[in-house]
Enzyme design. Structure first.
Site, short mmCIF file in Angstrom:
data_model
loop_
_atom_site.label_atom_id
_atom_site.label_comp_id
_atom_site.label_asym_id
_atom_site.label_seq_id
_atom_site.Cartn_x
_atom_site.Cartn_y
_atom_site.Cartn_z
NE ARG A 145 -3.35 0.20 2.78
CZ ARG A 145 -4.51 0.29 3.07
NH1 ARG A 145 -5.41 -0.89 3.48
NH2 ARG A 145 -5.24 1.69 3.38
CB ILE A 146 3.54 2.79 2.15
CG1 ILE A 146 2.63 2.44 3.39
CG2 ILE A 146 4.26 4.09 2.16
CD1 ILE A 146 3.33 2.42 4.67
CG ASP A 250 10.99 8.66 8.88
OD1 ASP A 250 11.52 9.63 9.47
OD2 ASP A 250 10.23 7.87 9.01
CG HIS A 274 10.63 5.88 13.25
ND1 HIS A 274 10.92 4.58 13.46
CD2 HIS A 274 9.81 5.80 12.47
CE1 HIS A 274 10.22 3.72 12.73
NE2 HIS A 274 9.30 4.38 12.29
#
Lengths: 312, 312
Positions: A145-146, A250, A274
């Site tokens: 999905r991401i 991240d 993050h």
């Protein structure tokens, strides 16, 4: 009346009334008092707090559902009481994480860190030709999905996009075909930007090692929005130290990165602490998921995002 | 044989052979020697160099075309010899400028400057909820080629978009309708991000003044990729000094910004040193335009992007 707990009164207010269930705040730091345990069937774990708090649901006689606010859930499984379903928050962080991926990519390529440092020196940098994302060849490793949400946001930038999943498969609305992870060493030399958005597992742990980085062309950018351990940090330090490769991260390994770690000091590395999902976009999407899950719970319908427990 | 001049040998090599015209390097710093003037009909002004160099084309008896590599052309007009057409580079910088606009917007909203500063202190910032572009209401003021290119890149970020042109008109493939600049004070209170990509003229000079900034909601972001003078700098300093408004600027007034200017020191202001078009995306797009223009010149067809002179 069924009872559901939410991390604090703010969450109770955000979710609002749901027919058939009483919402109460509980931070899960210690077990509920004995006289408040009966009827509690649905608990929501506080975002990014110690996952071991789930063990405090052990004493709830009516518990059916432990709902997380993160997409990751592996660390929660050992603390899940028998008979309860574990649900993650798949989808809630897609927009925010995909957005951060583009933000990190553009910030790195369009030289935002040197501009910030020049601004702190009150220095207007002289005209030169800077790099950009336009015309670059982008490899997205991880086509869930991401990964697709990242692709939708990057495609209008006049890029060439290649998608990689665990196995090769047919294309979709975004790409003509999806390549397999076993092809990655053939693909790397032909891509300028590599985005990591794979789950962490035995196939992806230290996927980005010396061999992987050596296959990336000079000047290429690695963007890690997956998990820190997908990258072998020592190898990344070596590849970025002289500026041959750039990186925007991240997530790191270790995380948080200790203050004496060499990654902090490498000019071609950009580090975010993050923050992929930790934005204002989370609350409305989490509220929509929680309301939907609570309604399913009250109506006895199958829950969404069940990742462990009896119905997984 | 017709002769065309390009800024340097690199440009001659990039453009390659064009049937019917001989390409030569000329930086336009001083007039061509007398024995090299005959036949020169097409000259390309070097990107971002002193526009007054165009006056050195005065002595060319066969001059027909002065081609710029910038989209802006107003400052070139006074130096244009009689009988020559002035052509700008509309389109060449769209992708790069639109990309920078999104880069500045995302860098500001996703806190890249504080992350860079924390990185320089080797500090992992604690978890908190950061702002984001997702769900924001974006107002793009200026609905020409670049305004639309910005919109195409921003729309996948789950935003609400409002377009403003000099006058209200019907919608297009990107928006249901285009609002007029006379409606801007009604629109500002309902938008979180304001992007400026208007030409500088009597209607847009200091468009962003005290009244404009006061109409923006608390926490809103102003992104200026137009011209510095579209914003009244003193008013912007006042509005951003306490962090009520954020700003991301590729252009400033004055420009370059002097080292003692207060804008440099405001944490909610991000400054790029006018790099909108100055990227690797420029060369291939400029080469495509120059080849097309040279072919039209050789074949006697009407040129593209004529902005001044006999055929304007």
């Amino acid at each position: 009346m069924r009872i559901a707990t939410l991390p604090d009164q703010d969450w109770v207010d955000s979710v609002g009334e749901v027919a058939g269930v009483s919402l109460r705040p509980w931070d899960m730091v210690s077990p509920l008092p004995e006289d408040q345990r009966a009827g509690v069937g649905f608990v929501v774990h506080p975002y990014f707090k110690d996952i071991r708090r789930i063990a405090n649901t052990e004493s709830l006689p009516d518990l059916r559902v432990v709902q997380l606010l993160t997409a990751g859930y592996e660390t929660a499984v050992p603390y899940l009481p028998d008979g309860a379903a574990l649900c993650n928050a798949a989808g809630v962080h897609d927009a925010s994480t995909a957005e951060l991926t583009v933000a990190l990519t553009l910030a790195s390529l369009r030289a935002i860190p040197p501009f910030v440092r020049a601004q702190d020196r009150a220095e207007w940098l002289p005209l030169q030709t800077w790099p950009c994302l336009t015309d670059r060849r982008v490899l997205i490793i991880g086509w869930g999905r991401i990964g697709k949400a990242i692709a939708r946001r990057m495609l209008p930038f006049e890029i060439t996009l290649t998608a990689v999943a665990s196995r090769a498969r047919e294309g979709d609305e975004l790409v003509d075909r999806v390549r397999g992870l076993d092809e990655v060493y053939d693909l790397l030399p032909h891509h300028d930007v590599v985005v990591l958005i794979v789950p962490l597992n035995e196939h992806t742990s230290e996927l980005v090692d010396e061999r992987f980085l050596a296959a990336m062309p000079d000047g290429a950018l690695l963007v890690n929005v997956a998990r820190g351990k997908v990258v072998k940090t020592d190898a990344l330090v070596e590849a970025t130290r002289d500026g041959r490769i750039s990186a925007a991260l991240d997530v790191t390994d270790p995380e948080p990165l200790p203050s004496d770690h060499p990654l902090w000091r490498i000019p071609s590395v950009l580090i975010a602490p993050h923050v992929g999902g930790a934005t204002a976009a989370m609350r409305p999407r989490a509220v929509a998921l929680l309301r939907s899950q609570l309604e399913r719970y009250v109506e006895g319908k199958p829950l969404e995002n069940v990742v462990a427990g009896p119905d997984a």
